[in-house]
Enzyme design. Structure first.
Site, short mmCIF file in Angstrom:
data_model
loop_
_atom_site.label_atom_id
_atom_site.label_comp_id
_atom_site.label_asym_id
_atom_site.label_seq_id
_atom_site.Cartn_x
_atom_site.Cartn_y
_atom_site.Cartn_z
N TYR A 1 43.04 20.25 58.20
CA TYR A 1 42.17 20.37 57.01
C TYR A 1 40.88 21.09 57.37
O TYR A 1 40.42 21.97 56.65
CB TYR A 1 41.86 18.97 56.46
N PHE B 1 37.15 46.08 37.91
CA PHE B 1 38.51 45.63 37.62
C PHE B 1 38.46 44.56 36.51
O PHE B 1 37.43 43.92 36.31
CB PHE B 1 39.17 45.09 38.89
N ASP B 2 39.59 44.34 35.82
CA ASP B 2 39.54 43.46 34.64
C ASP B 2 39.13 42.02 34.94
O ASP B 2 38.40 41.42 34.15
CB ASP B 2 40.84 43.53 33.82
N ASP C 1 34.06 45.45 46.04
CA ASP C 1 35.31 44.81 45.65
C ASP C 1 36.32 45.52 46.56
O ASP C 1 36.69 46.66 46.33
CB ASP C 1 35.59 45.06 44.17
N ALA D 1 39.49 45.11 47.66
CA ALA D 1 40.94 44.90 47.64
C ALA D 1 41.72 46.00 48.38
O ALA D 1 42.63 45.72 49.14
CB ALA D 1 41.43 44.79 46.20
N LYS E 1 46.42 42.77 48.48
CA LYS E 1 46.60 44.23 48.52
C LYS E 1 46.60 44.69 49.99
O LYS E 1 47.60 44.58 50.66
CB LYS E 1 45.49 44.92 47.72
N HIS F 1 45.73 40.93 27.67
CA HIS F 1 46.95 41.67 28.01
C HIS F 1 48.00 40.82 28.71
O HIS F 1 49.18 41.11 28.62
CB HIS F 1 46.60 42.90 28.86
N1 F0G Z 1 39.70 43.66 42.33
C1 F0G Z 1 40.59 44.65 42.22
C2 F0G Z 1 40.15 46.06 42.43
C3 F0G Z 1 41.91 44.36 41.89
O1 F0G Z 1 42.78 45.35 41.76
C4 F0G Z 1 42.28 43.01 41.72
C5 F0G Z 1 43.65 42.66 41.37
C6 F0G Z 1 41.33 42.00 41.87
C7 F0G Z 1 40.04 42.37 42.19
C8 F0G Z 1 41.66 40.54 41.70
O2 F0G Z 1 42.38 40.09 42.78
O3 F0G Z 1 44.58 39.42 41.79
O4 F0G Z 1 43.85 38.62 44.04
O5 F0G Z 1 42.77 37.76 42.00
N2 F0G Z 1 44.48 43.48 40.97
C9 F0G Z 1 45.87 43.26 40.68
C10 F0G Z 1 46.45 44.50 40.10
C11 F0G Z 1 46.18 42.05 39.92
O6 F0G Z 1 47.59 44.46 39.62
O7 F0G Z 1 45.82 45.56 40.16
P1 F0G Z 1 43.47 38.89 42.63
#
Ligand code: F0G
Length: 460
Positions: free
Chosen positions: A72, A124-125, A215, A217, A258, A450
């Site tokens: 843990y 990102f969304d 960000d 990813a 990613k 979406h």
């Molecule tokens: N930032 C970026 C640039 C992303 O592309 C994503 C996720 C996230 C943050 C959020 O990360 O999914 O681990 O919580 N993108 C995926 C996509 C879902 O399909 O582009 P997460």
């Protein structure tokens, strides 16, 4: 003869794919309310919905899974990950999180207040969702060139410094908790940000006393593009480029699903001990104790290994090369795509493929549905559905681009799969005049609609 390129790995485990008939797909997509997220994976032949958590782990990663320490507190796997984050990224502090948006939640809980402004390059969304949920505003400062899909620009993820400075001069410093640079910029088409732009944005943020975060990813894919396209870095290793990129920022949120090539995981890294103390509280509250952050020990171990593999030049060459291969096949068939092809996906310009479908009927979603019907290929809409409604007026927001994203999972599909996808789109282009109607919404959620939206054909 110069020898051709070949992938720097071989395949040890396979998973069968299911073909289906057009009649089956017509039935399934209707039952799914024309939302591709509602399809079962066995109703899909080639799944290009996302590159997130869909990659194939290496045997080194699988062996790390077996070595995971499930304590843990103080897990050895945590320290393995800590060492990689310290050494590879040069970030002294971090907390693990279960994925990228969880890192956003932890960070934003600590630093974003109602009425704040958060500039960046096309957030990102989920990032935007987390900002807007806190009644703050995400301001897109991406360069204008990113809005023209036909224009070649090597770094379409770049931030326009004048737009950014305009935000800094229009709002008091205490209203701007951070600036976010998304590397690569998913929303503008998987497009990279140049090292020079990262330096300039960082310097501008410093001048105004604003912290700057990645960000991150797809940071390794961004580093590959810097090596390929920025003169100064042709002879630098990916690791050196990555290290320098991170040296200009105060911290980073990471979706490890990613570029760390794991099926689940993320983290939030930072330089400041003071910020680390603040985020620690939210990490414990939302994710879990600081040495596991919502993950199993084995997930941390696989992530540590994946971060290293994700920065391997030969892996990145194969990865980005495959995405470019699909992009080239499509362009050769006259299918308009975002130029140049991005790092993780090919973005098809749906406005140009289906110009006769009104934007109110969701052109990119219409194309995504057609691609599924044609060959069982699942892509994803990056257009009006994703752009959601304006939080104040509740009107639909119509983005500059209506894109169908064909997102390539890492180390999963072969180039024959890419050729199949290209053939499906070619068939659609040839019969596009027979596509006479788009879709209308019958049900939607108040935020990030979406994922769960329900649709029906606009003319039945
Ligand atoms: N930032 C970026 C640039 C992303 O592309 C994503 C996720 C996230 C943050 C959020 O990360 O999914 O681990 O919580 N993108 C995926 C996509 C879902 O399909 O582009 P997460």
């Amino acid at each position: 003869m110069e020898l051709p390129f070949a992938e720097p790995y071989k395949i040890k485990v396979t998973e069968p794919l299911h073909r289906s008939t057009r009649e089956e797909r017509e039935q399934w997509i209707k039952e799914a309310k024309y939302n591709l997220f509602n399809l079962r994976s066995d109703q899909v032949f080639i799944d290009l919905l996302t590159d997130s958590g869909t990659g194939a782990m290496s045997h080194h990663q699988w062996s790390e899974m077996m070595m995971g320490d499930e304590s843990y507190a103080g897990s050895a796997s945590y320290f393995k990950l800590k060492e990689v984050i310290n050494r590879l990224l040069g970030m002294p502090y971090f907390v693990p999180t279960h994925q990228g948006r969880a890192a956003e939640n932890v960070l934003f809980s600590a630093i974003i207040k109602e009425g704040d402004m958060v500039p960046g390059n096309a957030h990102f969304d989920t990032t935007k969702g987390h900002i807007e949920y806190r009644r703050a505003t995400a301001i897109d400062c991406t360069i204008d060139e990113a809005g023209d899909t036909t224009l070649y620009h090597p770094f379409k993820g770049n931030i326009d410094l004048d737009k950014l400075e305009a935000v800094f001069t229009a709002h008091p410093r205490e209203k701007i908790p951070l600036c976010i640079i998304t590397v690569t910029c998913n929303t503008s088409g998987g497009q990279p940000v140049s090292m020079q732009n990262i330096r300039d944005v960082s310097a501008l943020c410093k001048k105004y006393g604003i912290p700057v975060f990645f960000d991150a990813a797809r940071f390794a894919e961004n580093a590959f593009f810097i090596k390929m396209r920025e003169e100064e870095f042709v002879n630098h290793s990916i690791r050196d480029i990555v290290h320098e990129m991170y040296s200009y920022v105060d911290g980073a949120t990471m979706s490890s699903k990613k570029d760390a090539i794991v099926n689940i995981g993320g983290f939030l890294a930072c330089r400041s001990k003071e910020l680390f103390d603040k985020i620690s509280m939210y990490c414990i509250l939302y994710e879990g104790y600081l040495t596991y952050g919502g993950l199993a020990g084995r997930d941390l171990a696989a992530m540590a290994q994946g971060l290293k593999e994700g920065c391997d030049y030969h892996y990145l060459e194969a990865r980005i090369g495959q995405v470019a291969y699909l992009g080239q096949l499509l362009k050769d068939k006259g299918i308009p795509c975002q130029e140049p092809t991005g790092g993780h996906a090919v973005f098809v310009d749906a406005k140009k493929v289906l110009p006769h479908i009104p934007k109110e009927e969701f052109q990119a979603q219409t194309l995504a549905i057609e691609l599924y019907l044609e060959g069982g290929v699942r892509g994803v809409e990056i257009g009006t559905l994703l752009a959601d409604r304006d939080p104040v007026s509740r009107e639909n927001r119509y983005p500059k681009l209506e894109l169908l994203r064909l997102t390539i999972p890492r180390r999963v599909y072969t180039n024959n799969h890419m050729a199949y996808v290209a053939a499906c789109l070619e068939n659609i282009l040839q019969r596009r005049d027979t596509i006479t109607s788009g879709y209308r919404i019958t049900k939607e959620a108040p935020i990030m609609r979406h994922f769960t939206v329900e649709l029906e054909p606009a003319t039945m």
